[in-house]
Design a protein around this motif. Structure first.
Motif, PDB file in Angstrom:
ATOM      1  N   ALA A  46       0.861  -1.174   0.000  1.00 32.29           N
ATOM      2  CA  ALA A  46       0.000   0.000   0.000  1.00 32.29           C
ATOM      3  C   ALA A  46       0.903   1.231   0.000  1.00 32.29           C
ATOM      4  CB  ALA A  46      -0.886   0.003   1.235  1.00 32.29           C
ATOM      5  N   CYS A  47       0.650   2.150  -0.916  1.00 33.68           N
ATOM      6  CA  CYS A  47       1.491   3.337  -1.018  1.00 33.68           C
ATOM      7  C   CYS A  47       1.231   4.246   0.181  1.00 33.68           C
ATOM      8  CB  CYS A  47       1.202   4.082  -2.313  1.00 33.68           C
ATOM      9  SG  CYS A  47       2.031   5.668  -2.396  1.00 33.68           S
ATOM     10  N   PRO A  48       2.267   4.583   0.941  1.00 40.82           N
ATOM     11  CA  PRO A  48       2.069   5.426   2.119  1.00 40.82           C
ATOM     12  C   PRO A  48       1.887   6.902   1.768  1.00 40.82           C
ATOM     13  CG  PRO A  48       4.376   4.835   1.907  1.00 40.82           C
ATOM     14  CD  PRO A  48       3.660   4.163   0.781  1.00 40.82           C
ATOM     15  N   PHE A  49       2.020   7.236   0.482  1.00 40.66           N
ATOM     16  CA  PHE A  49       1.990   8.651   0.121  1.00 40.66           C
ATOM     17  C   PHE A  49       0.645   9.094  -0.441  1.00 40.66           C
ATOM     18  CE2 PHE A  49       6.390   7.043  -0.715  1.00 40.66           C
ATOM     19  CZ  PHE A  49       6.918   7.489   0.484  1.00 40.66           C
ATOM     20  N   HIS A  50      -0.273   8.162  -0.617  1.00 36.69           N
ATOM     21  CA  HIS A  50      -1.642   8.573  -0.925  1.00 36.69           C
ATOM     22  C   HIS A  50      -2.586   7.580  -0.249  1.00 36.69           C
ATOM     23  CE1 HIS A  50      -1.412   5.466  -4.166  1.00 36.69           C
ATOM     24  NE2 HIS A  50      -2.733   5.474  -4.127  1.00 36.69           N
ATOM     25  N   ASP A  51      -3.866   7.895  -0.247  1.00 38.82           N
ATOM     26  CA  ASP A  51      -4.837   7.026   0.404  1.00 38.82           C
ATOM     27  C   ASP A  51      -5.052   5.812  -0.494  1.00 38.82           C
ATOM     28  OD1 ASP A  51      -6.752   5.946   1.960  1.00 38.82           O
ATOM     29  OD2 ASP A  51      -8.358   7.253   1.211  1.00 38.82           O
ATOM     30  N   LYS A 108       8.091   2.514  -7.093  1.00 41.19           N
ATOM     31  CA  LYS A 108       7.325   3.384  -7.976  1.00 41.19           C
ATOM     32  C   LYS A 108       5.860   3.348  -7.582  1.00 41.19           C
ATOM     33  CE  LYS A 108       6.266   5.793 -11.473  1.00 41.19           C
ATOM     34  NZ  LYS A 108       6.867   7.076 -11.862  1.00 41.19           N
ATOM     35  N   CYS A 109       5.229   4.520  -7.490  1.00 42.41           N
ATOM     36  CA  CYS A 109       3.771   4.559  -7.387  1.00 42.41           C
ATOM     37  C   CYS A 109       3.252   5.366  -8.566  1.00 42.41           C
ATOM     38  CB  CYS A 109       3.310   5.211  -6.080  1.00 42.41           C
ATOM     39  SG  CYS A 109       1.510   5.461  -6.073  1.00 42.41           S
ATOM     40  N   TRP A 110       2.474   4.714  -9.437  1.00 42.47           N
ATOM     41  CA  TRP A 110       1.990   5.403 -10.628  1.00 42.47           C
ATOM     42  C   TRP A 110       0.874   6.377 -10.279  1.00 42.47           C
ATOM     43  CZ3 TRP A 110       4.672   5.688 -14.900  1.00 42.47           C
ATOM     44  CH2 TRP A 110       5.590   4.671 -15.185  1.00 42.47           C
ATOM     45  N   VAL A 111       0.189   6.140  -9.168  1.00 40.14           N
ATOM     46  CA  VAL A 111      -0.886   7.058  -8.784  1.00 40.14           C
ATOM     47  C   VAL A 111      -0.286   8.402  -8.366  1.00 40.14           C
ATOM     48  CG1 VAL A 111      -2.844   7.424  -7.246  1.00 40.14           C
ATOM     49  CG2 VAL A 111      -2.307   5.111  -8.065  1.00 40.14           C
ATOM     50  N   CYS A 112       0.714   8.345  -7.493  1.00 41.00           N
ATOM     51  CA  CYS A 112       1.377   9.587  -7.078  1.00 41.00           C
ATOM     52  C   CYS A 112       2.352  10.064  -8.154  1.00 41.00           C
ATOM     53  CB  CYS A 112       2.186   9.377  -5.802  1.00 41.00           C
ATOM     54  SG  CYS A 112       1.252   8.758  -4.420  1.00 41.00           S
TER      55      CYS A 112
HETATM   56 ZN   LIG Z   1       1.030   6.606  -4.143  1.00 38.67          ZN
END
Ligand SMILES: [Zn+2]
Length: 656
Positions: A39-44, A60-64
């Protein structure tokens, strides 16, 4: 302190920290395919969207739309700048950053040579006499290596143990740090050292004076498939792989006698050749043959036969080989063995005499290149393809500077001969070939000028936020000691939170993405990409920053593979863009049919098409100027016609 040492520290920290361990200490990971997700800690995040790539050591998080390496993970999570992140990670794995200040111990080269010589002896004793060496003895025997060869080349065996060598060393008073400096030990999590070579046959690499300076290790049959077949010592103070040739100490006299060296790819190829009476064989140690090795060989001979495994390898490297041939004044010949055999196989199935015969018939590098570029068509009939092929060859040949041609008669003579041969091959007058080469030189010079201007302008306009790489004058420890104010060596500006002049992947156009994809995938193409890509075409801040980063690193002689570029970069935004580029590039690899060289070539082609059109527009607008005199007008017209002829492959073959 130099830039290189800064990067050496970064590299050591990077190599010691495993990104999977690091991120799993913050959040729970789940295996997915070849990587992990969390789970990406930088977005919900409910998906989980955070991807971790253990091979590349990236996240890598493509959402952020952010990502990076171990350093940028800590920067983002702990909200710190690069120097703090470096220190935190160094602490984590027990690397003492200040250690490099007191370099006294490491400078004592004699101790390093002694440690290496001692280790090679231990490995050999183990192979020859120890019970745990039995499988390796059997393996080498099965491969056909004689006892004499094993002794001559000091082959050895490293048993399956994490501390076999380290334990023996410590009983002899040789510290594990010394083994680390010569590349035989490595450091794990929390800083403990372990043997780098385990359950491997050992091939010592010796310098011309027969001193062991490194070793290569080969797995034995039956090892698990995910273990690398060959492991070599890293670069150390004793060992620079691009400056060494395996077996040269033994081959020297034979090379002088034969006036020729045969350069092969593998250690066993060399050993087997010597065993079959071919004494002038050497091998590159896990690199492509380069200028330093050619210079080394030129002390003993003026002809080199490069024996390449398989046609594909030979075709991929024709450009570099031709360049060496043209610039290094060495008679460089190429040979690939039939049926994709390597020399070792060939010698076992055929004979030394047959190999010698093939070596005699090896073609020189220009002929080899011509055969590759003219494959499948007749250059005298298919003018369009012939032109592309000729252009390709001339592009390489034009790298010899005019100054060196003027000052060096031997080089000039050879250049003239090559041009005459090209003329015959393509049915074109030498004068015409010279003209084309001149035009290629001019556009290369123009690009170089643009590049220089680009560097200067970039340096002028860039703010501290954009300084990507650690200050060259300052050591890491000095950087660490610096307060996070606006001073020159502050790099707190590289935090994610700083919005000024941030690099974004989405800012780049398709051509820029393609350029950097080729560069992150193929480090060996970076110098060519830098040289051939016209910087004036970089459209946005992000692309300029990435390009500038590569320029700086190349100039500093830094290694240019993706992982080390990523770790040399301190700006989190740039790291993030690089990771995005790499992910896209890896995706594209699965369906792109073009070779890396072709991708780069067509990229530059597309751009130079644009340039040609711009240039022609400029010429035409000059013609439209009423104040132009007749002679200038005629010159301009002649140029335009000539360019059009070249472009369409209409070349005059009957000019005097
Ligand atoms: Zn993210």
């Amino acid at each position: 302190m130099s830039f290189a040492i800064d990067n050496e520290v970064k590299d050591r920290v990077r190599l010691s920290v495993n990104i999977v361990d690091l991120i799993s200490s913050y959040t729970e990971l789940r295996r997915q395919g070849r990587g992990f997700v969390a789970a990406c800690p930088f977005h919900d995040d409910r998906r989980p969207s955070l991807q971790i790539n253990p091979e590349r050591q990236t996240w890598k998080c493509w959402v952020c739309d952010i990502g990076g390496d171990v350093f940028s993970w800590v920067m983002k999570r702990e909200n710190v700048g690069f120097p703090e992140a470096l220190r935190m990670l160094a602490d984590r794995v027990g690397i003492v950053l200040e250690e490099d200040k007191g370099k006294g111990n490491r400078d004592d080269k004699k101790r390093l040579y002694d440690a290496m010589a001692w280790a090679v002896q231990e490995f050999q004793q183990c192979l020859l006499h120890a019970p745990e060496g039995a499988a390796a003895r059997q393996y080498l025997q099965d491969r056909g290596l004689s006892d004499e060869s094993i002794r001559k080349f000091q082959l050895g065996f490293a048993p399956e143990s994490w501390s076999w060598l380290i334990d023996r060393a410590s009983s002899k008073g040789i510290g594990a740090d010394l083994l680390e400096y010569v590349g035989l030990a490595a450091r794990g999590e929390r800083g403990s050292r372990y043997d780098r070579f385990r359950n491997r046959a050992i091939f010592p690499i010796r310098d011309v004076q027969s001193r062991p300076i490194a070793v290569g290790g080969r797995v034995l049959p039956g090892a698990s498939a995910d273990v690398a077949k060959y492991v070599n010592c890293s670069e150390t103070r004793l060992y620079h792989k691009s400056h060494q040739l395996y077996g040269l100490d033994l081959a020297r006299d034979s090379i002088v006698k034969a006036k020729q060296a045969i350069v092969m790819e593998g250690y066993t190829d060399v050993i087997m050749s010597v065993q079959h009476g071919i004494g002038n064989a050497v091998a590159c140690c896990g690199t492509a043959l380069g200028e330093h090795q050619i210079k080394l060989l030129r002390r003993y001979c003026d002809s080199v036969v490069l024996l390449l495994d398989g046609d594909e390898a030979g075709q991929r490297r024709t450009r570099e080989i031709l360049e060496l041939f043209v610039t290094e004044q060495m008679d460089l010949r190429i040979l690939t063995l039939p049926d994709g055999m390597d020399p070792c196989d060939f010698l076992l199935k055929r004979s030394g005499g047959e190999l010698q015969e093939l070596v005699k018939g090896a073609v020189d590098a220009l002929e080899h290149k011509l055969r590759v570029v003219c494959q499948g068509f007749d250059p005298l009939l298919d003018t369009h393809r012939a032109n592309t092929a000729l252009e390709d060859v001339l592009e390489t040949m034009s790298r010899v500077s005019k100054d060196s041609l003027l000052s060096n008669e031997a080089l000039r003579l050879r250049h003239d001969q090559l041009i005459a041969r090209l003329g015959r091959q393509f049915g074109i007058e030498p004068s015409e070939i010279r003209m084309r080469m001149e035009s290629i030189r001019r556009s290369a010079a123009e690009r170089a000028k643009q590049r220089q201007e680009f560097r200067q302008n970039f340096a002028k306009t860039s703010t501290p936020n954009e300084r990507i790489i650690g200050e060259r004058g300052a050591s890491v420890s000095e950087q660490l000691a610096a307060p996070n104010s606006g001073k020159a060596i502050d790099s707190s500006g590289s935090r994610f939170e700083n919005e000024a002049a941030v690099c974004r992947y989405s800012e780049m156009n398709a051509i820029e993405c393609e350029l950097f994809e080729v560069m992150v995938l193929y480090a060996d193409l970076v110098p060519m990409a830098i040289e051939r890509f016209p910087v004036a075409n970089l459209s946005c801040h992000t692309a300029k920053t990435i390009f500038q980063t590569y320029l700086d690193l190349e100039l500093a002689g830094h290694t240019l593979d993706f992982e080390s570029v990523l770790s040399a970069v301190e700006d989190a935004g740039v790291k993030s863009v690089l990771v995005s580029v790499e992910s896209k590039a890896a995706e594209k690899l699965s369906y792109s049919k073009l070779s890396p060289e072709e991708r780069l070539h067509s990229l530059c082609e597309r751009l130079s098409g644009q340039e040609d059109r711009a240039h022609r527009r400029q010429q035409i607008s000059m013609l439209e100027n009423k104040h132009i005199d007749d002679n200038t007008a005629i010159d301009l017209l002649a140029q335009i016609v000539q360019q059009a002829r070249l472009k369409h492959g209409l070349v005059e073959t009957d000019t005097p």
